[in-house]
Design an enzyme around this catalytic site. Sequence first.
Site, PDB file in Angstrom:
ATOM      1  N   LYS A 146      36.407  31.585  40.288  1.00 44.40           N
ATOM      2  CA  LYS A 146      37.184  31.565  39.044  1.00 44.40           C
ATOM      3  C   LYS A 146      38.132  30.362  39.095  1.00 44.40           C
ATOM      4  CE  LYS A 146      36.367  36.354  37.800  1.00 44.40           C
ATOM      5  NZ  LYS A 146      36.219  37.490  38.715  1.00 44.40           N
ATOM      6  N   HIS A 198      41.343  37.468  39.287  1.00 46.72           N
ATOM      7  CA  HIS A 198      41.690  36.836  38.008  1.00 46.72           C
ATOM      8  C   HIS A 198      43.062  36.170  38.033  1.00 46.72           C
ATOM      9  CE1 HIS A 198      38.519  37.463  35.081  1.00 46.72           C
ATOM     10  NE2 HIS A 198      38.219  38.571  35.732  1.00 46.72           N
ATOM     11  N   SER A 210      40.849  42.942  34.174  1.00 47.49           N
ATOM     12  CA  SER A 210      40.390  41.810  33.363  1.00 47.49           C
ATOM     13  C   SER A 210      40.034  42.180  31.937  1.00 47.49           C
ATOM     14  CB  SER A 210      39.206  41.141  34.046  1.00 47.49           C
ATOM     15  OG  SER A 210      38.129  42.044  34.114  1.00 47.49           O
TER      16      SER A 210
HETATM   17  C1  LIG Z   1      35.150  38.296  39.347  1.00 50.29           C
HETATM   18  C2  LIG Z   1      35.660  39.435  40.134  1.00 50.29           C
HETATM   19  C3  LIG Z   1      35.038  39.820  41.325  1.00 50.29           C
HETATM   20  C4  LIG Z   1      33.758  39.184  41.795  1.00 50.29           C
HETATM   21  O1  LIG Z   1      33.997  37.902  42.251  1.00 50.29           O
HETATM   22  P1  LIG Z   1      32.729  36.981  42.641  1.00 50.29           P
HETATM   23  O2  LIG Z   1      33.281  35.993  43.585  1.00 50.29           O
HETATM   24  O3  LIG Z   1      32.236  36.390  41.362  1.00 50.29           O
HETATM   25  O4  LIG Z   1      31.730  37.880  43.257  1.00 50.29           O
HETATM   26  C5  LIG Z   1      35.588  40.852  42.046  1.00 50.29           C
HETATM   27  N1  LIG Z   1      36.716  41.475  41.638  1.00 50.29           N
HETATM   28  C6  LIG Z   1      37.327  41.143  40.481  1.00 50.29           C
HETATM   29  C7  LIG Z   1      38.559  41.870  40.064  1.00 50.29           C
HETATM   30  C8  LIG Z   1      36.817  40.118  39.704  1.00 50.29           C
HETATM   31  O5  LIG Z   1      37.411  39.805  38.557  1.00 50.29           O
END
Ligand SMILES: *Cc1c(COP(=O)(O)O)cnc(C)c1O
Length: 400
Positions: free
Chosen positions: A247, A216, A188
Amino acid sequence: MSSGIVSAVEEVLAGIRADGLYKTERRIASPQGPRVTVATSGGERPYLNLCANDYLGLANHPEIVAAAHEALDRYGFGMASVRFICGTQTLHRELEQAIAAYLGKDDAILFAACFDANGAVFEPLLGEGDAVISDSLNHASIIDGIRLCKAARYRYASGDMNELEDRLREANRDGARLKLVVTDGIFSMDGHIARLPEICDLAERYGAVVMVDDCHATGHLGATGRGTPELTGAGGRVGIVTGTLGKTLSGGMGGFVAASQPIIDLLRQRARPYLFSNSLAPPVAAGALKALEIAAAGNDLRARLRANAARLRAGLSTAGFDLVPGETPIIPVMLGEAQAAQAMAAALDERGVFVAGFFFPVVPRGKARIRTQVSAALGPADIDTAIAAFTDAGRSLGLI
Ligand SMILES: *Cc1c(COP(=O)(O)O)cnc(C)c1O
C-alpha cells in the site's frame, strides 16, 4: 467425478451472478497512479484514480523505480529460495531493520504479503490454553491466521470497549495463559481508527498484549507516518505491528511483522509462511526500502494528502453526499442499496473516474457505498474534477 465438480462450481457461479455480486476486473494499461489509462472495448481511456491504496503516491515514484532498477542490476531478479536456505540478501536484512527502526521495534520479519504475515503470526506465539481476542471487523487475513492457531477465540463488536473488557474477563475466567488482543489500525471499509489507547488500557489491566494490523496507515497516518500507534498516542504500548509494502510503502508487495526481538526470533524459527515460501524479489525489496526512506521524510507528502482528503470531503459533503466522518484519506460515500452504488460506479466510470462500489457481503446490507481513497499524488484540480464528476453523476441518478 471431475465433471461433478465442474457442474457444482457452475451452479455456485450462477448464484453469485444472480445475486448481482459477480466481480469483474477493469484492465489498466498504464502504471498505477493518480491518472491511469484503462483498456476498454472502445480503446484506451484516461481515468482519474480514486481507489488505489497509494496514499503517498509512491507506486510509480521515480526514485523508487530507480532503486528497483539498481537492485535488479546489482542483486538480480529472483531469489529462488526461502530465507533460511539461500534466500537472504543484505537487502532483506536492511529492509527489516529499516522497518523496525521506523516503527520503533527491536526487529521485523518479512513475508510475501501481509496476508501471509497475519497468517503466520498467531500459530507460533499462541497455543492451547492461550486466548486471542479479535475485533469483529478485522481483516480476512487476521481471521484466517487465528483459525490456524490453537488458542481459544473471543470476538468483540468492532470498537466496543465494554465488549472487549467482557471478553478479556471471560478469557481470564477460562484460565487463559497468554492473551493477545488484535485489531486493524484502520478499518478500511469505513476509515474508522481503532481506539488504541483504550484498547491498551484494557489489555494492560488484564495482562494482554496488543497487536495492530496497520496496513492502511503505516507510512502516512500520524505526524511522521508511523501509523495509528503514533496518531492515537498509543505508541510503544502496541506490542506487535503487522503491515504491508503493498500500500503506502511503494505499493509493490510484501508484508511484515515488527515486534520485540524474541517474538521476531521465534517467528523466524516457526512461522510457516516464512519457512515454506520464497523470499521477496530484490527489486521489490529495494523499492520498499526507498519508499520507507521517502515516507520517513515525507511530511510534505502527508500534508498534501491531508489537504486533498479535506478538499474532497468538503466538496462531496457540500454537494449533498452522505459521507462516513473520519480523519483518514479513506472517504466512503454512502449510497444505501447495492443498485445505487452500482449505478453510481457506472456513472462515474462514464465520467472518467475510477472508483469501486462496495456492497453486501463486503459491507452490511443497506450500507452500500463508493469508497474513495485520496492520494498525495493528486492535485487540487484533480480533486475538483472528482467532485464535479460525483456531483454530476449523483444529480443524474437523483441521489443528491
Ligand atoms: C491490505 C491488507 C492486508 C493484506 O496485505 P497484503 O500485503 O496485500 O497481503 C492485510 N490486512 C489489512 C488490514 C489490509 O488492509
